[in-house]
Scaffold this active site. Structure first.
Site, PDB file in Angstrom:
ATOM      1  N   GLY A  68       0.817  -1.205   0.000  1.00 17.07           N
ATOM      2  CA  GLY A  68       0.000   0.000   0.000  1.00 17.07           C
ATOM      3  C   GLY A  68       0.853   1.257   0.000  1.00 17.07           C
ATOM      4  CD  GLU A 279       0.519   6.074   7.872  1.00 23.49           C
ATOM      5  OE1 GLU A 279       0.456   6.188   9.119  1.00 23.49           O
ATOM      6  OE2 GLU A 279      -0.214   5.298   7.226  1.00 23.49           O
TER       7      GLU A 279
END
Length: 333
Positions: A68, A279
């Site tokens: 991913g 993130e």
């Protein structure tokens, strides 16, 4: 001397589908003339990043990030800071795969993604963003909308997609407040309250391709978006305009091209978390620099100019607009 390729793959990505295709994927790179080996990432922190650095320093010619966006981000952080950087290939196997979408790499067929290496003239050099000591390949963002991504559980995102953000957005609405900040970019400065800031390297932001419709992968510029509106509903309404590419001239938006951006909260009490490629990447103040044509990648160059939306993406966008309208109705009463 034989060319060498190292496949760094996440064995848990894509419902573990990569495991079943790995032998065929290895064969594709061998056919392309690479002596190829594979490394399965582990739960240890920075597993993919550390392996990418090791392989690059050992002289591998090609590193394949298979997984991913998280796996890809780690691989890029493992090689972008080196003087000698191998070519990068991507085999998507996650839920979003924003970068693979931007490169027009097949996202449903790992073997087809690998076979891009077999086509002539499928290499080109792409920009990479540097944020203090970290690197990103798609987007850096901070503020209200990006903070929602930390609050929505990953399982919920996978199951319910954009609807998960609306559910959490309604819950967090009372907490929303803009941040007083200074944003310096290429000799200009915005000082004031802003809700969200985006620095995009591609035109694929959460799957939406009209938010930065004129993004270039290799021109040395970020597409900078500063959202001044402070209400969640207002920002989501701007997002609906963004689906059509009509948000650029909205007075609540600053839209610019920039190579060098410095973001600083003006109140020491304000925390501005920065999201790098989905993130948490640290807190501002943060200095962003566009490293022009910094990495060579394997991409589907024949398809990159094609802006046509897929039927699935159109459905997502219709659902998004409908969700915004429902949330606006809820908060109006």
């Amino acid at each position: 001397m034989h060319k060498r390729a190292r496949i760094i793959y996440n064995p848990t990505s894509g419902r573990e589908a990569l495991r079943g295709d790995l032998v065929d994927i290895l064969a594709v790179y061998e056919q392309a003339g690479y002596e190829t080996s594979a490394y399965a990432t582990t739960p240890e922190p920075n597993s993919a990043k550390n392996e990418a650095t090791r392989a690059a320093k050992e002289g591998f010619d090609l590193i394949v990030a298979a997984g991913g966006d998280g796996t890809l981000s780690e691989v890029i952080n493992g090689i972008a800071g080196l003087k000698q950087r191998p070519t990068l290939a991507v085999i998507p196997a996650g839920t979003t795969n924003d970068y693979a979408r931007a490169l027009r790499v097949p996202r449903e067929d790992p073997i087809a993604a690998a076979k891009l290496i077999l086509k002539a003239n499928n290499r080109f050099k792409i920009d990479v963003g540097k944020a203090n000591d970290n690197y990103f390949m798609n987007i850096a963002a901070g503020g209200t909308l990006t903070e929602l991504t930390y609050e929505v559980p990953s399982q919920m995102k996978s199951l319910f997609g954009y609807a998960a953000y609306f559910a959490k957005g309604a819950e967090l609405l009372p907490q929303i407040k803009p941040v007083e900040m200074s944003i310096k970019y290429d000799g200009q400065e915005f000082r004031g309250k802003a809700s969200t800031i985006f620095l995009a390297l591609t035109n694929s932001v959460g799957g939406f391709e009209q938010i930065v419709p004129d993004a270039s992968l290799d021109d040395g510029n970020f597409s900078l978006i500063i959202v001044k509106d402070s209400s969640l509903v207002g920002m989501l309404q701007l997002m609906t305009k963004a689906l059509k590419g009509t948000h650029v001239d909205d007075p609540r938006i600053i839209y610019a091209k920039a190579k060098d951006v410095m973001v600083t909260p003006l109140d020491d009490q304000d925390r501005l978390m920065i999201n790098l490629d989905g993130e948490y990447g640290g807190d501002a103040p943060m200095h962003f620099v566009n490293l022009k044509q910094h990495l060579e990648v394997i991409a589907n160059l024949d398809e990159i100019p094609n802006d046509a939306l897929t039927a699935d993406m159109k459905k997502y966008e219709d659902d998004f607009v409908r969700g915004v309208d429902e949330l606006a109705d809820q908060t109006a009463h």
